[in-house]
Design a protein around this motif. Structure first.
Motif, PDB file in Angstrom:
ATOM      1  N   ASN A 126      -7.174  -1.942 -10.624  1.00 50.11           N
ATOM      2  CA  ASN A 126      -7.529  -1.399 -11.930  1.00 50.11           C
ATOM      3  C   ASN A 126      -6.807  -0.065 -12.143  1.00 50.11           C
ATOM      4  N   GLN A 127      -6.412   0.190 -13.406  1.00 54.05           N
ATOM      5  CA  GLN A 127      -5.611   1.402 -13.690  1.00 54.05           C
ATOM      6  C   GLN A 127      -6.327   2.697 -13.275  1.00 54.05           C
ATOM      7  N   ALA A 128      -7.654   2.734 -13.412  1.00 53.81           N
ATOM      8  CA  ALA A 128      -8.386   3.965 -13.037  1.00 53.81           C
ATOM      9  C   ALA A 128      -8.371   4.143 -11.521  1.00 53.81           C
ATOM     10  N   MET A 129      -8.469   3.022 -10.804  1.00 50.65           N
ATOM     11  CA  MET A 129      -8.406   3.105  -9.338  1.00 50.65           C
ATOM     12  C   MET A 129      -7.014   3.579  -8.897  1.00 50.65           C
ATOM     13  N   TRP A 130      -5.974   3.085  -9.578  1.00 54.68           N
ATOM     14  CA  TRP A 130      -4.607   3.514  -9.241  1.00 54.68           C
ATOM     15  C   TRP A 130      -4.421   5.009  -9.499  1.00 54.68           C
ATOM     16  N   GLN A 136      -3.829   8.173  -5.042  1.00 54.88           N
ATOM     17  CA  GLN A 136      -2.529   8.837  -5.135  1.00 54.88           C
ATOM     18  C   GLN A 136      -2.194   9.606  -3.852  1.00 54.88           C
ATOM     19  N   ALA A 137      -3.219  10.173  -3.218  1.00 53.37           N
ATOM     20  CA  ALA A 137      -2.978  10.862  -1.937  1.00 53.37           C
ATOM     21  C   ALA A 137      -2.531   9.847  -0.886  1.00 53.37           C
ATOM     22  N   LEU A 142       1.645   7.159   2.511  1.00 56.01           N
ATOM     23  CA  LEU A 142       2.365   5.936   2.873  1.00 56.01           C
ATOM     24  C   LEU A 142       3.866   6.099   2.624  1.00 56.01           C
ATOM     25  N   LYS A 143       4.216   6.727   1.503  1.00 60.26           N
ATOM     26  CA  LYS A 143       5.643   6.940   1.207  1.00 60.26           C
ATOM     27  C   LYS A 143       6.279   7.834   2.275  1.00 60.26           C
ATOM     28  N   ASN A 144       5.529   8.856   2.726  1.00 54.88           N
ATOM     29  CA  ASN A 144       6.058   9.746   3.769  1.00 54.88           C
ATOM     30  C   ASN A 144       6.281   9.012   5.074  1.00 54.88           C
TER      31      ASN A 144
END
Ligand code: C5P
Length: 401
Positions: A126-130, A136-137, A142-144
């Motif tokens: 869901n967009q709010a969960m995203w 976001q943290a 994960l990206k790092n």
């Protein structure tokens, strides 16, 4: 659609309505040439049945960490090692959180912890969960860790909301997965590769040959294509399917292999001799079948074959020339002397006295030797080794020019 020929992909499915799209994703990954093994979290099975994924992947679906029967077959460590890439689609907010915190409490998280393969996620929520700061943290964490995120897309959601959080379409995910294997290390370069055995005819129906499977040469051809090269694969008779994007020249004898190797050699930047060329051939090929005589012992007269890789290495201009040294003893010594004698730029040495690696086996362990030093690579599948070797060849080629 891009190709994933022979790539071993673990498709992780977590709980989310987009799990229904994983069926189509499995089909597309298979169509692109991948071998797919599906791992599902318990909540994923609420959205789509393991049976559907089993039928589409052609492999059993892996569900439980502590399942004695499954662990005896392909357990979590084997799966982690087997994978060339782990793709988690759909990836829920909960799974991203567990991955970001390094959990290892179910099959999929444990495989992710135990693997050296790249991990890619296709988030779906869901967009709010995203948008949530916790999610976001986790994305940042994960990206790092070099974990790739495919999407999410923006648009209408199953719950009626509109915004970011839609799982990308299966075709897009398949193409993004395929692009993970492209290294661009040899973009614009032309690579000639010899592979497989040669056959040296005695008469119209008999020949002298060897047990070379061609697997190493074919894997190198595939890896060179993934690295962006134009590949000419000069192959003796083998049972393998040549890579689609290679120009394949099928030959039988060493003389034919030499002729195909020298044709357009001035266009070749890198020449890799992975073929097991017969050292000798019969002095003459009988016109008709040689008849059985009364004598108990028959003598064959053989003449030396041309050394293909040495001929290539003595040509002008000389491509960056790579040979293989399959030895049964004093492996490094013999390989180094071959590097000098044949005027090669690199030689890849392997010990063929071991039955678990080398000739006719799926695995290999090698030492790469150049004029400036040597490096031993760990034992792994010929496919994975081929990618490492192509990387190393590209590095040495660039350093030499
Ligand atoms: O001399 P030896 O056969 O051990 O050398 C192995 C290397 O030389 C391999 O790279 C093989 O492909 C190449 N070779 C060749 N032509 C031959 C014999 C070997 O290109 N006649």
């Amino acid at each position: 659609m891009q190709r994933l020929t022979n790539k071993q992909i673990i498709l992780g499915i977590t709980g989310g309505i987009a799990a229904y799209k994983s069926a189509e994703l499995t089909r597309l990954l298979k169509t692109a040439g991948a071998d797919v093994r599906v791992v599902m979290t318990p909540s994923a099975t609420e959205f789509i049945t393991p049976l559907t994924l089993q039928a589409l992947s052609g492999n059993p679906v892996h569900l439980h960490l502590l399942d004695a029967e499954a662990e005896a077959g392909m357990g979590h460590i084997e799966l982690a090692k087997w994978a060339d890439l782990i793709l988690i689609a759909p990836c829920s907010a909960n799974f991203m959180s567990r991955l970001a915190s390094g959990h290892g409490d179910d099959l999929l998280t444990t495989i992710c912890l135990a693997t050296d393969a790249p991990i890619c996620l296709a988030p779906a929520m869901n967009q709010a969960m995203w948008r949530d700061s916790g999610t976001q943290a986790n994305v940042e964490t994960l990206k790092n860790r070099e974990i790739k995120l495919f999407g999410p897309g923006i648009g209408e959601q199953a719950c009626g909301d509109n915004g970011p959080g839609r799982m990308l379409e299966p075709e897009k995910i398949t193409n993004l997965t395929a692009s993970q294997f492209e290294t661009f290390a040899l973009t614009g370069k032309t690579v000639f590769i010899t592979a497989g055995p040669t056959r040296e005819a005695l008469d119209p129906i008999r020949y002298i040959s060897n047990h070379s499977s061609g697997k190493m040469g074919y894997a190198l051809a595939e890896a060179a294509i993934e690295a962006g090269a134009k590949v000419k694969l000069i192959t003796g008779p083998v049972t393998l399917t040549p890579p689609e994007r290679a120009t394949t020249v099928a030959i039988e004898s060493a003389n034919e292999m030499l002729e195909a190797s020298l044709l357009d050699l001035s266009l070749c930047d890198i020449f890799i001799a992975a073929a097991a060329v017969a050292d000798y051939r019969p002095t003459a090929i009988a016109e008709h079948k040689i008849k059985k005589g009364t004598e108990e012992i028959m003598e064959l007269h053989l003449v030396k074959n041309p050394d293909i890789v040495a001929t290539v290495a003595s040509s002008t201009p000389k491509p960056f020339t790579v040979g293989f040294a399959a030895e049964t003893k004093d492996v490094l010594e013999y390989a180094k002397s071959k590097l000098e004698r044949k005027n090669l730029d690199m030689i890849i040495a392997n010990d063929v006295s071991r039955s678990d690696i080398g000739f006719n086996s799926d695995e290999n362990a090698v030492t790469v030797i150049t004029h400036s030093g040597s490096e031993t690579l760990p034992q792994t599948s010929k496919r994975k080794l081929a990618s490492l070797l192509i990387e190393e060849i590209a590095t040495q080629y660039k350093a030499n020019r």
